[in-house]
Scaffold this active site. Structure first.
Site, PDB file in Angstrom:
ATOM      1  N   SER A  11       5.067  -7.748 -11.363  1.00 20.75           N
ATOM      2  CA  SER A  11       3.920  -7.571 -12.269  1.00 20.75           C
ATOM      3  C   SER A  11       2.915  -6.546 -11.741  1.00 20.75           C
ATOM      4  O   SER A  11       1.718  -6.660 -11.989  1.00 20.75           O
ATOM      5  CB  SER A  11       3.240  -8.914 -12.511  1.00 20.75           C
ATOM      6  OG  SER A  11       2.940  -9.533 -11.271  1.00 20.75           O
ATOM      7  N   GLY A  12       3.412  -5.545 -11.015  1.00 18.72           N
ATOM      8  CA  GLY A  12       2.537  -4.452 -10.586  1.00 18.72           C
ATOM      9  C   GLY A  12       2.399  -3.401 -11.685  1.00 18.72           C
ATOM     10  O   GLY A  12       2.783  -3.631 -12.841  1.00 18.72           O
ATOM     11  N   LYS A  33       6.376 -13.837  -9.395  1.00 23.86           N
ATOM     12  CA  LYS A  33       6.503 -14.878  -8.375  1.00 23.86           C
ATOM     13  C   LYS A  33       5.159 -15.435  -7.926  1.00 23.86           C
ATOM     14  O   LYS A  33       4.965 -16.627  -7.787  1.00 23.86           O
ATOM     15  CB  LYS A  33       7.233 -14.264  -7.187  1.00 23.86           C
ATOM     16  CG  LYS A  33       7.519 -15.193  -6.042  1.00 23.86           C
ATOM     17  CD  LYS A  33       8.438 -14.487  -5.067  1.00 23.86           C
ATOM     18  CE  LYS A  33       8.763 -15.307  -3.856  1.00 23.86           C
ATOM     19  NZ  LYS A  33       9.707 -14.615  -2.985  1.00 23.86           N
ATOM     20  N   SER A  41       0.156  -2.906  -6.023  1.00 26.22           N
ATOM     21  CA  SER A  41      -0.694  -2.169  -6.969  1.00 26.22           C
ATOM     22  C   SER A  41      -2.124  -2.705  -6.925  1.00 26.22           C
ATOM     23  O   SER A  41      -3.091  -1.934  -6.932  1.00 26.22           O
ATOM     24  CB  SER A  41      -0.162  -2.317  -8.394  1.00 26.22           C
ATOM     25  OG  SER A  41       1.143  -1.849  -8.491  1.00 26.22           O
ATOM     26  N   ALA A  44      -4.057  -1.356  -3.998  1.00 26.28           N
ATOM     27  CA  ALA A  44      -4.163   0.102  -3.794  1.00 26.28           C
ATOM     28  C   ALA A  44      -5.621   0.565  -3.795  1.00 26.28           C
ATOM     29  O   ALA A  44      -6.358   0.359  -4.749  1.00 26.28           O
ATOM     30  CB  ALA A  44      -3.371   0.824  -4.874  1.00 26.28           C
ATOM     31  N   GLN A  45      -6.003   1.173  -2.691  1.00 24.58           N
ATOM     32  CA  GLN A  45      -7.370   1.715  -2.584  1.00 24.58           C
ATOM     33  C   GLN A  45      -7.381   3.157  -3.058  1.00 24.58           C
ATOM     34  O   GLN A  45      -8.286   3.609  -3.742  1.00 24.58           O
ATOM     35  CB  GLN A  45      -7.837   1.659  -1.125  1.00 24.58           C
ATOM     36  CG  GLN A  45      -7.968   0.271  -0.582  1.00 24.58           C
ATOM     37  CD  GLN A  45      -8.247   0.269   0.918  1.00 24.58           C
ATOM     38  OE1 GLN A  45      -8.314   1.304   1.565  1.00 24.58           O
ATOM     39  NE2 GLN A  45      -8.436  -0.918   1.464  1.00 24.58           N
ATOM     40  N   GLU A 111      -6.980  13.836  -0.463  1.00 30.17           N
ATOM     41  CA  GLU A 111      -6.222  13.072   0.537  1.00 30.17           C
ATOM     42  C   GLU A 111      -5.248  13.998   1.238  1.00 30.17           C
ATOM     43  O   GLU A 111      -5.105  15.170   0.861  1.00 30.17           O
ATOM     44  CB  GLU A 111      -5.499  11.896  -0.130  1.00 30.17           C
ATOM     45  CG  GLU A 111      -6.454  10.782  -0.539  1.00 30.17           C
ATOM     46  CD  GLU A 111      -5.770   9.557  -1.111  1.00 30.17           C
ATOM     47  OE1 GLU A 111      -4.565   9.384  -0.917  1.00 30.17           O
ATOM     48  OE2 GLU A 111      -6.469   8.775  -1.769  1.00 30.17           O
ATOM     49  N   ALA A 151      12.996 -14.673  -8.515  1.00 32.59           N
ATOM     50  CA  ALA A 151      14.375 -14.327  -8.883  1.00 32.59           C
ATOM     51  C   ALA A 151      15.240 -14.530  -7.656  1.00 32.59           C
ATOM     52  O   ALA A 151      14.922 -14.025  -6.579  1.00 32.59           O
ATOM     53  CB  ALA A 151      14.422 -12.875  -9.328  1.00 32.59           C
ATOM     54  N   ARG A 270       1.147  12.378   6.123  1.00 33.97           N
ATOM     55  CA  ARG A 270       0.958  11.024   6.641  1.00 33.97           C
ATOM     56  C   ARG A 270       1.905  10.673   7.792  1.00 33.97           C
ATOM     57  O   ARG A 270       1.525   9.994   8.735  1.00 33.97           O
ATOM     58  CB  ARG A 270       1.202  10.077   5.470  1.00 33.97           C
ATOM     59  CG  ARG A 270       0.486   8.811   5.553  1.00 33.97           C
ATOM     60  CD  ARG A 270       0.612   8.092   4.247  1.00 33.97           C
ATOM     61  NE  ARG A 270      -0.547   8.293   3.415  1.00 33.97           N
ATOM     62  CZ  ARG A 270      -0.704   7.713   2.233  1.00 33.97           C
ATOM     63  NH1 ARG A 270       0.236   6.946   1.741  1.00 33.97           N
ATOM     64  NH2 ARG A 270      -1.801   7.913   1.533  1.00 33.97           N
ATOM     65  N   HIS A 327       3.864   0.986   4.968  1.00 31.99           N
ATOM     66  CA  HIS A 327       3.015   1.146   3.779  1.00 31.99           C
ATOM     67  C   HIS A 327       3.802   1.363   2.494  1.00 31.99           C
ATOM     68  O   HIS A 327       3.478   0.797   1.455  1.00 31.99           O
ATOM     69  CB  HIS A 327       2.083   2.338   4.041  1.00 31.99           C
ATOM     70  CG  HIS A 327       1.098   2.603   2.958  1.00 31.99           C
ATOM     71  ND1 HIS A 327       0.136   1.690   2.609  1.00 31.99           N
ATOM     72  CD2 HIS A 327       0.920   3.674   2.149  1.00 31.99           C
ATOM     73  CE1 HIS A 327      -0.610   2.193   1.631  1.00 31.99           C
ATOM     74  NE2 HIS A 327      -0.141   3.388   1.321  1.00 31.99           N
ATOM     75  N   ARG A 362       6.253  10.232   1.028  1.00 33.57           N
ATOM     76  CA  ARG A 362       5.491  10.338  -0.222  1.00 33.57           C
ATOM     77  C   ARG A 362       4.127  10.990  -0.014  1.00 33.57           C
ATOM     78  O   ARG A 362       3.423  10.686   0.947  1.00 33.57           O
ATOM     79  CB  ARG A 362       5.292   8.945  -0.832  1.00 33.57           C
ATOM     80  CG  ARG A 362       4.420   8.958  -2.076  1.00 33.57           C
ATOM     81  CD  ARG A 362       4.288   7.593  -2.686  1.00 33.57           C
ATOM     82  NE  ARG A 362       3.690   6.612  -1.818  1.00 33.57           N
ATOM     83  CZ  ARG A 362       2.388   6.496  -1.596  1.00 33.57           C
ATOM     84  NH1 ARG A 362       1.521   7.318  -2.165  1.00 33.57           N
ATOM     85  NH2 ARG A 362       1.940   5.542  -0.801  1.00 33.57           N
TER      86      ARG A 362
HETATM   87  C1  SIN Z   1      -4.671   5.258   0.783  1.00 30.64           C
HETATM   88  O1  SIN Z   1      -5.627   4.925   0.113  1.00 30.64           O
HETATM   89  O2  SIN Z   1      -4.773   5.821   1.853  1.00 30.64           O
HETATM   90  C2  SIN Z   1      -3.305   4.941   0.282  1.00 30.64           C
HETATM   91  C3  SIN Z   1      -3.018   5.726  -0.902  1.00 30.64           C
HETATM   92  C4  SIN Z   1      -1.576   5.940  -1.042  1.00 30.64           C
HETATM   93  O3  SIN Z   1      -0.780   5.312  -0.361  1.00 30.64           O
HETATM   94  O4  SIN Z   1      -1.206   6.812  -1.807  1.00 30.64           O
END
Ligand code: SIN
Length: 530
Positions: A11-12, A33, A41, A44-45, A111, A151, A270, A327, A362
């Site tokens: 459910s994200g 669940k 989700s 997520a910041q 970012e 599930a 990252r 992460h 990513r």
């Molecule tokens: C973060 O806020 O640093 C994570 C964002 C992300 O993983 O894209």
């Protein structure tokens, strides 16, 4: 017996985006669940990376995505992701989703590895919570929610995924049937001791798909975020990369910057920053995020402020102790643009899926975007499919297994082991050790008998399977690329360009079978579940 056109497991954001597209037209259930408030989700910041500024261009966002992916992205998948971003965002805003604004326009954050300011947020660092809440309002009345069931097995009939066996916390099981089953089960961060993920992200979806016969790809690529709050906390607390985007710097105890030698400094990709933080900590140093460079930290980052205060950290010191944490999983269930897996009737979206868009690493804030874009694409595809044909619904012989067992390895031990052998820096020796350990500890489990166990035991077995498959892929890749870094092969190698490691259950050659046969005689004595 319950039956639906579409059952979405999870459910994200991706689940909700798909449900939003298909639920007005089909009979849809969302199986959740832990209920809708526990997902990656929600946590997520960071925001949504999307091109909205005139100074920016989708071609540059695509280029940043490909560069971060370290030569391993599926270019078409990355282009699809980035090009659909602006329109997806526009529709969300038209429906009433409120993102943070500066004067009259959207406020754009920065970012790591982005060449432009292009991250939009909601509620500062509460983007995931706000977006999930908004999307839930849109979908709740149209889909049926089945909460607090997990599930435990996908039901395959005549080669087609036709249902899912579910279990509640009392161990009661039942089957729900569907024409289409969508796995939106999230990532696998909780297979590692240090993680930024929600408890629901434990790789179970990978194992469900694996035992259903689906192909899994790129499992070796697990991204570690460089800045989770260091120390022992019951919960994992992320310090968003957006904090560095606003000027914070990674420093040693004596105040020296640790990313000074990289051309992108603290906003380097990252994987590179995470390895630097990791190495320093391994050498016995402490690493801090100096937040005194950020203007109005507490206003800009209210969620982080509250979380740190909750753990007793004094932000007036101007620095936060940090450590890397598992992460995001770039790998997952191999899918097409529509979310279709290699098994008919089975789909995957969000972090559980591997679209190939992220490659080996990513780009920051491309994950909520992926959930929205690919979730919608799957929903649109499902909307066009014929409705329930009831072709497989039967009472059938779907009795649950009964074997109960005492575990010889706890989840905590598994997580510790994963950190050691499939963490930020890997070695062939450690990876082999990890695989052998699991083969030794789990000798009785084959694809044939995994479901002989009591349903309550199965969740852990799914986690073990996911862990094993991740190590196996990592061990097979004889190079370092993106988030996969192996000390025995520290360089990226041309011969591995474009090579994707795909794993699929071979009923005759399951990873445990060999050991199973060898250990048949001692299986009761040594098995993890004896
Ligand atoms: C973060 O806020 O640093 C994570 C964002 C992300 O993983 O894209």
């Amino acid at each position: 017996m319950k039956s639906y056109d579409v059952v979405i497991i999870g459910s994200g954001i991706a689940a909700l985006a798909a449900a939003n597209k298909v639920a007005p037209f089909k009979k849809v259930a969302i199986l959740s669940k832990y209920g809708p408030f526990l997902s990656n989700s929600m946590l997520a910041q960071g925001g949504v990376a999307v091109v909205v500024s005139k100074e920016d261009d989708v071609s540059e966002h695509i280029m940043d995505t490909l560069r971060a992916g370290d030569g391993h992205c599926d270019k078409q998948a990355a282009e699809f992701l980035v090009k659909r971003g602006p329109n997806t965002l526009r529709k969300l805003i038209e429906k009433g989703m409120e993102f943070d604004c500066d004067a009259a326009s959207l406020k754009l954050g920065r970012e790591g590895a982005h060449s432009h300011r292009r991250i939009i947020h909601a509620g500062g660092d509460a983007t995931g919570r706000k977006l999930t809440g908004f999307m839930m309002q849109q979908v709740t009345e149209e889909a049926e929610w089945i909460e607090h069931y997990s599930a435990i097995e996908l039901v395959i009939k005549d080669g087609r995924c036709s249902g899912v066996k579910i279990m509640n916390s009392a161990g009661k099981t039942e089957i729900i049937w569907a024409e289409h089953i969508v796995l939106s089960t999230g990532g696998c961060g909780n297979l590692f001791e240090s993680t930024s993920n929600a408890a629901s992200a434990n790789g179970e979806g990978l194992s469900l798909a694996y035992y259903a016969g689906a192909e899994l790809a790129d499992l070796e690529f697990v991204q570690f975020h460089p800045t989770a709050l260091a120390g022992d906390h019951p919960s994992s607390i992320l310090i968003s990369e957006a904090v560095r985007g606003e000027g914070a710097r990674l420093i040693t105890e004596t105040g020296k910057g640790i990313m000074e030698n990289h051309p992108l400094g603290d906003l380097a990709p990252r994987d590179i920053v995470a390895r630097e933080v990791y190495r320093r900590i391994q050498q016995g140093e402490k690493v801090y995020l100096a937040i005194n460079y950020v203007k109005e930290f507490t206003n800009e980052f209210p969620t982080i402020t509250q979380l740190c205060k909750g753990e007793g950290f004094d932000l007036n010191t101007g620095k936060i102790p940090v450590k890397p944490a598992a992460h995001f999983h770039m790998g997952g269930i191999k899918v097409q643009q529509t979310g279709q897996t290699s098994v008919e009737g089975l789909y995957a979206i969000g972090e559980a899926a591997c679209t190939g868009a992220h490659g080996a690493n990513r780009l920051a804030s491309n994950s909520l975007l992926e959930g929205l874009v690919y979730g919608e694409a799957a929903g649109e595809f499902l909307r066009r499919q014929p409705s329930l044909q009831n072709r497989h619904i039967d009472k059938g012989d779907h009795a649950s297994g009964t074997k109960r067992a005492k575990s010889a390895m706890t989840l905590q031990e598994l997580k510790k082991m994963m950190m050691e052998c499939a963490g930020i820096e890997r070695t062939t020796q450690k990876m082999k050790w990890g695989m052998e350990k699991l083969e030794n500890e789990f000798p009785v489990l084959t694809d044939k008998d995994i479901y002989a166990y009591h349903p309550e035991v199965l969740a852990f077995l799914h986690q073990v399977t996911a862990a094993y498959l991740i190590i196996k892929s990592a061990c097979e890749r004889k190079e370092s690329r993106g988030a996969h870094y192996c000390l025995d092969y520290p360089d990226k190698k041309g011969e591995w360009d474009g090579v994707r490691i795909v794993q699929k259950l071979d009923k005759n050659l399951d990873w445990r079978n060999k050991k199973h046969e060898q250990d048949e005689s001692k299986k009761d004595g040594r098995a993890l579940f004896a």
